[in-house]
Design a protein around this motif. Structure first.
Motif, short mmCIF file in Angstrom:
data_model
loop_
_atom_site.label_atom_id
_atom_site.label_comp_id
_atom_site.label_asym_id
_atom_site.label_seq_id
_atom_site.Cartn_x
_atom_site.Cartn_y
_atom_site.Cartn_z
N PRO A 1 12.54 0.36 13.20
CA PRO A 1 11.09 0.54 13.38
C PRO A 1 10.59 1.76 12.60
O PRO A 1 11.32 2.71 12.42
CB PRO A 1 10.93 0.76 14.88
CG PRO A 1 12.16 0.20 15.50
CD PRO A 1 13.25 0.42 14.50
N ASN B 1 5.31 -2.29 4.68
CA ASN B 1 4.45 -2.72 5.77
C ASN B 1 3.15 -3.29 5.24
O ASN B 1 2.66 -2.88 4.18
CB ASN B 1 4.14 -1.57 6.72
CG ASN B 1 5.28 -1.28 7.68
OD1 ASN B 1 6.40 -1.70 7.44
ND2 ASN B 1 4.98 -0.56 8.74
N ARG B 2 2.57 -4.22 5.97
CA ARG B 2 1.21 -4.69 5.73
C ARG B 2 0.41 -4.21 6.94
O ARG B 2 0.52 -4.77 8.02
CB ARG B 2 1.16 -6.21 5.60
CG ARG B 2 -0.24 -6.73 5.29
CD ARG B 2 -0.35 -8.22 5.50
NE ARG B 2 0.36 -8.96 4.47
CZ ARG B 2 1.32 -9.84 4.71
NH1 ARG B 2 1.72 -10.05 5.97
NH2 ARG B 2 1.90 -10.51 3.74
N GLY B 3 -0.34 -3.13 6.75
CA GLY B 3 -0.99 -2.50 7.90
C GLY B 3 0.07 -1.89 8.79
O GLY B 3 0.92 -1.12 8.35
N ASP B 4 0.05 -2.26 10.07
CA ASP B 4 1.05 -1.74 11.02
C ASP B 4 2.25 -2.68 11.17
O ASP B 4 3.16 -2.38 11.93
CB ASP B 4 0.40 -1.54 12.39
CG ASP B 4 -0.65 -0.44 12.38
OD1 ASP B 4 -0.50 0.49 11.56
OD2 ASP B 4 -1.60 -0.52 13.17
N GLU B 5 2.22 -3.80 10.46
CA GLU B 5 3.27 -4.79 10.62
C GLU B 5 4.24 -4.79 9.44
O GLU B 5 3.83 -4.61 8.29
CB GLU B 5 2.66 -6.19 10.78
CG GLU B 5 1.84 -6.36 12.04
CD GLU B 5 1.33 -7.79 12.19
OE1 GLU B 5 1.61 -8.61 11.29
OE2 GLU B 5 0.67 -8.07 13.20
N LEU B 6 5.51 -5.01 9.74
CA LEU B 6 6.53 -5.09 8.71
C LEU B 6 6.28 -6.31 7.83
O LEU B 6 6.09 -7.42 8.32
CB LEU B 6 7.91 -5.19 9.37
CG LEU B 6 9.12 -5.42 8.45
CD1 LEU B 6 9.26 -4.30 7.44
CD2 LEU B 6 10.39 -5.54 9.30
N GLU C 1 0.65 4.04 1.56
CA GLU C 1 0.87 4.66 2.87
C GLU C 1 1.72 3.80 3.79
O GLU C 1 2.07 4.22 4.89
CB GLU C 1 -0.49 4.94 3.54
CG GLU C 1 -1.27 3.70 3.94
CD GLU C 1 -2.13 3.12 2.83
OE1 GLU C 1 -2.98 2.26 3.11
OE2 GLU C 1 -1.94 3.54 1.67
N ASN C 2 2.06 2.59 3.36
CA ASN C 2 2.79 1.67 4.22
C ASN C 2 4.22 1.41 3.72
O ASN C 2 4.76 0.34 3.93
CB ASN C 2 2.05 0.34 4.33
CG ASN C 2 0.74 0.48 5.08
OD1 ASN C 2 0.60 1.37 5.91
ND2 ASN C 2 -0.22 -0.36 4.76
N LYS D 1 0.84 -1.18 0.00
CA LYS D 1 0.00 0.00 0.00
C LYS D 1 0.89 1.25 0.00
O LYS D 1 1.95 1.27 0.63
CB LYS D 1 -0.90 0.03 1.24
CG LYS D 1 -1.78 -1.22 1.40
CD LYS D 1 -2.84 -1.28 0.32
CE LYS D 1 -3.78 -2.46 0.59
NZ LYS D 1 -4.82 -2.58 -0.43
#
Length: 311
Positions: free
Chosen positions: A311, A275-280, A259-260, A257
């Motif tokens: 991070p 990232n996938r969502g909030d996860e790497l 934004e990720n 995405k």
């Protein structure tokens, strides 16, 4: 009498860690070896040691050789291509961190070093990254000067002509890409091209169309994905820009995405944190040939190899 290990730790840990990482391609294993060395140092007599730096370098080199020998069997049965752990840094790093990263070994070179035997790898790293002369290398490895010269020559030849690991001979009949041996330090041209490519990838993710990005790649470019059997990834290298386009268009909707994404430093060269969502999800880096063509992409998705990612 034992020595003050705390001062030695501060002085030599960065050097020993970098040698171990370049030998093993694993930040986790490198940390373990260095910690073990200093723990052992607290228990032994050291007043007979005339050159502490050489002593510590010999310890870390020999232990890395032994660990690499035992790791070879595991890597031979690894699911898909085995890629090194990426060494990353935030793009907004401090001047001190930037100075350290400037000395980084390129990620592509670390991948190519997997073609070498453990002793060849040690000689190559000591010669290329520390600029050690053959006499010093011979003393560290308990070999002759002439033997070390032969090992270095053989290692350089292998790195210059060998394909990337990954069962390529089973994946396709195309001959391996011959890429000249890279400098141990990333050049400014390499960094510039890698940043342009990284930003093009980010733009492609934003639009959802990777055709323009893939058009920047060499026609015979190859994408290597390392999921280690922990996450879904391609077991064989993806060869050719058309197949790479199909792969990226296939995984992008659920994983990539706009934004990720974050532009980060990957072993001294611009790359991407995905990232996938909030996860790497992955770390992506590139390799260029002598004409600055992007010929290889490396996507590490194995979560065990992403624990040290910024991070």
């Amino acid at each position: 009498m034992t020595t003050d290990t705390s001062s030695l730790y501060v002085e030599y840990k960065p050097l020993l860690s970098s040698i171990a990482y370049r030998m093993l391609g694993s930040l986790t294993d490198a940390e373990d070896i260095v910690q073990d060395i200093f723990a052992e140092l607290e228990t032994i007599q050291t007043d007979h040691i005339l050159n502490m730096k050489a002593y510590l370098l010999k310890m870390v080199t020999n232990r890395s050789i032994n660990m690499l020998k035992s790791a070879r069997k595991t890597r031979e049965v690894y699911t898909g291509p085995w890629l090194p752990e990426p060494e990353t840094a935030d793009a907004g790093q401090t001047p001190e961190t930037a100075a350290i990263q400037a000395e980084s070994v390129s990620y592509a070179l670390l991948v190519l070093l997997e073609q070498l035997s453990p002793v060849e790898r040690a000689v190559f790293i000591l010669r290329e990254t520390l600029d050690y002369d053959y006499r010093d290398i011979a003393e560290l490895l308990d070999k002759s000067d002439a033997n070390c010269r032969k090992l270095y020559s053989r290692a350089k030849q292998k790195v210059s002509t060998a394909p990337v690991p990954g069962r390529e001979e089973r994946a396709a009949a195309e001959p391996p890409i011959a890429v000249p041996v890279e400098s141990t330090r990333v050049t400014s041209d390499q960094a510039k091209h890698a940043e342009i490519l990284s930003r093009a990838f980010m733009a492609a993710a934003n639009s959802g169309d990777f055709r323009e990005f893939v058009g920047m790649l060499a026609d015979d470019a190859r994408l290597y994905t390392d999921g280690g059997g922990k996450v879904r990834s391609a077991i064989f290298p993806i060869i050719g820009s058309h197949r790479i386009l199909a792969f990226l268009q296939g995984i992008a909707p659920g994983n990539i995405k706009p934004e990720n994404q974050l532009l980060i430093d990957v072993n001294g060269q611009p790359g991407l944190r995905l990232n996938r969502g909030d996860e790497l999800f992955a770390v992506l880096s590139f390799q260029f040939d002598s004409d600055s063509r992007p010929v290889r992409m490396f996507m590490v998705t194995n979560p065990d190899k992403l624990q040290h990612v910024t991070p």
